[in-house]
Design an enzyme around this catalytic site. Structure first.
Site, short mmCIF file in Angstrom:
data_model
loop_
_atom_site.label_atom_id
_atom_site.label_comp_id
_atom_site.label_asym_id
_atom_site.label_seq_id
_atom_site.Cartn_x
_atom_site.Cartn_y
_atom_site.Cartn_z
N LYS A 189 0.86 -1.18 0.00
CA LYS A 189 0.00 0.00 0.00
C LYS A 189 0.90 1.23 0.00
CE LYS A 189 -4.10 1.98 0.17
NZ LYS A 189 -4.97 1.97 -1.02
N ASP A 222 -5.83 -2.98 -1.81
CA ASP A 222 -7.25 -2.86 -2.10
C ASP A 222 -7.57 -3.32 -3.52
OD1 ASP A 222 -5.68 -0.69 -2.80
OD2 ASP A 222 -7.25 0.81 -2.48
N ASP A 246 -2.47 -12.11 5.83
CA ASP A 246 -3.51 -12.78 6.61
C ASP A 246 -4.86 -12.60 5.94
OD1 ASP A 246 -4.72 -14.17 8.64
OD2 ASP A 246 -4.50 -12.60 10.14
N ASP A 250 -7.09 -15.64 3.62
CA ASP A 250 -8.45 -16.06 3.94
C ASP A 250 -9.38 -15.86 2.74
OD1 ASP A 250 -7.65 -16.76 6.45
OD2 ASP A 250 -8.84 -15.27 7.51
#
Length: 359
Positions: A189, A222, A246, A250
Site C-alpha cells: 500500500k 485494495d 492474513d 483467507d
C-alpha cells in the site's frame, strides 16, 4: 525404501483440533507407507486449554523444549479467546511458537479442488506472508507488544518493516515461483504507507533482480482483493507483509472453495509447523462435522518441506500422494458439509487414506 525415521510433534489444540489433527496423522501414515518412506515417530505434546488445566500454561516450557528436538510438527487450532485470564491476554499458542522459533515464512496455498464449489474455478496460487513484523502488535516488537494506549481515549499501533526481514521472505517467494509457474506478485500500500510498505515493495524489487527468470508485478492491497475475485487463476505466487497476507489468504481460501480446505505451514530455514489456516470452530467441536482437508494438506506441505530439507524423494512422493488422495476423494463425491456433502470427519479421513492405498 528409505530407512530414515522422522520425529514429528502432534499438538491437537482446542475445538475441532483433536478431530482434524488425528485425521491428518492417519492420512500421512497411509501416504508414507504407500511411498515407501521412512517411519514417523509421532510425539503428542500438551498445548491449549488442556495444557492450561494440567500444566498451568497454554504452551508449557517442556513443550517448547521438546519441539526444538523434532523435525517438524502439526499444530491444531486454538481457542485462546475462551481461555481464562491471565492466559487469554497472553500471546496465543501459535504466536508463541512462531516467535520462539522465528518461523518467518507463512506459506498459504489456495488451490481449487474439482467439485468443491470454488468461487473462481482454476484458482492455484500461493500467498507468501512475512510472519514476524508488520502491523500486528504481537510481532512488531522483540518483547512486549507494539500496541499501547497513552490515554484511555487514544490507542496506537506500530508497524515494523525491516530490510533483512523483507529480503528473506522475498527470497522464499522467488524460490517458490521458480518451482511453480515463474511469476511473483508483490502486494503493498505504498501510495499511503509510503515508508513501511514502500520499503517492502522496493526491497522485493531489489531481490527480484537476482531472479531474471521470474516475472514480477505489484498491486495495492485494495486493488488486489478485486483482482483475486475477478481473476484469481491468473496469479501464481503472491508475496506481502503480515496483515495483508492474513487477509488475502483467507479471501483466497474461500475463493478456492472453503477455508476448510486452506492449508499452510509456518517455516524458518531450520523448522516448519503445519497449521490449517482456519480457526478452532468450537460450535461444531466433537460433532464429527469438521473438514480435515486443510489440516491434511498442511501435513502434506510439511512432508514436502522435510523432503526438500533432507533431500528425501520418498517424502516428496508421500506429499504428492496426500494431495492426489484428497483431490480424488472429493472428485468422487465424498465431501464434508462445508463443501456441500454429508461425510463426517473420520469417514473423510478414512476415505482419503483408502484412496491413497489404491493410487
Amino acid at each position: 525404501m528409505t530407512t530414515d525415521t522422522y520425529r514429528l510433534g502432534v499438538l491437537p489444540g482446542d475445538g475441532i483440533g483433536p478431530e482434524i489433527v488425528p485425521a491428518a496423522v492417519q492420512v500421512v501414515d497411509a501416504a508414507l507407507a504407500a511411498a515407501g518412506a521412512g517411519a514417523v515417530e509421532w510425539i503428542e505434546l500438551p498445548l491449549g486449554r488442556a495444557a492450561i488445566d494440567e500444566h498451568g500454561d497454554a504452551v508449557p516450557a517442556a513443550t517448547l523444549e521438546t519441539l526444538a528436538e523434532l523435525d517438524g510438527w502439526l499444530l491444531g487450532p486454538h481457542d485462546s479467546a475462551a481461555y481464562p485470564e491471565p492466559h487469554r491476554s497472553k500471546l496465543n499458542p501459535s504466536g508463541t511458537i512462531r516467535k520462539h522459533f522465528d518461523l518467518f515464512a507463512n506459506i498459504r496455498p489456495a488451490k481449487a479442488l474439482d467439485d468443491a464449489d470454488a468461487i473462481v474455478p482454476g484458482t492455484d496460487l500461493v500467498i507468501v506472508r512475512e510472519n514476524t513484523q508488520g502491523f500486528y502488535a504481537d510481532r512488531s516488537t522483540y518483547k512486549g507488544t507494539g500496541e499501547f494506549m497513552p490515554s484511555p481515549d487514544v490507542a496506537i499501533a506500530m508497524g515494523i518493516v525491516t530490510r533483512p526481514a523483507v529480503e528473506r521472505i522475498a527470497r522464499q517467494a522467488f524460490e517458490l515461483a521458480r518451482r511453480r509457474r515463474g511469476k511473483v506478485t508483490i502486494v503493498h500500500k505504498a501510495n499511503v504507507l509510503r515508508l513501511t510498505t514502500g520499503l517492502f515493495r522496493d526491497v522485493c524489487r531489489e531481490v527480484a533482480a537476482g531472479y531474471p527468470d521470474v516475472t514480477v508485478d505489484d498491486y495495492h492491497i485494495d486493488a488486489m482483493t478485486v483482482h483475486l475475485l475477478r481473476r484469481a487463476a491468473d496469479f501464481d505466487v503472491v508475496v506481502t507483509e503480515n496483515m495483508f497476507g492474513d487477509i488475502l489468504s483467507d479471501l483466497a481460501g474461500e475463493i478456492a472453495g472453503s477455508l476448510g480446505i486452506a492449508p499452510s505451514i509456518n517455516a524458518s530455514h531450520e523448522r516448519a509447523m503445519a497449521q490449517a489456516a482456519h480457526g478452532s470452530a468450537p460450535d461444531i467441536a466433537g460433532q464429527d462435522k469438521a473438514n480435515p482437508t486443510a489440516m491434511i494438506l498442511s501435513a502434506a506441505m510439511l512432508l514436502e518441506w522435510l523432503g526438500g530439507r533432507h533431500d528425501d524423494q520418498a517424502l516428496r512422493t508421500a506429499a504428492a500422494l496426500v494431495e492426489q488422495g484428497v483431490a480424488a476423494t472429493v472428485r468422487a463425491g465424498t465431501k464434508t458439509p462445508d463443501m456441500g456433502g454429508a461425510t463426517g470427519t473420520r469417514e473423510f479421513a478414512q476415505s482419503v487414506a483408502a484412496t491413497i492405498k489404491r493410487l
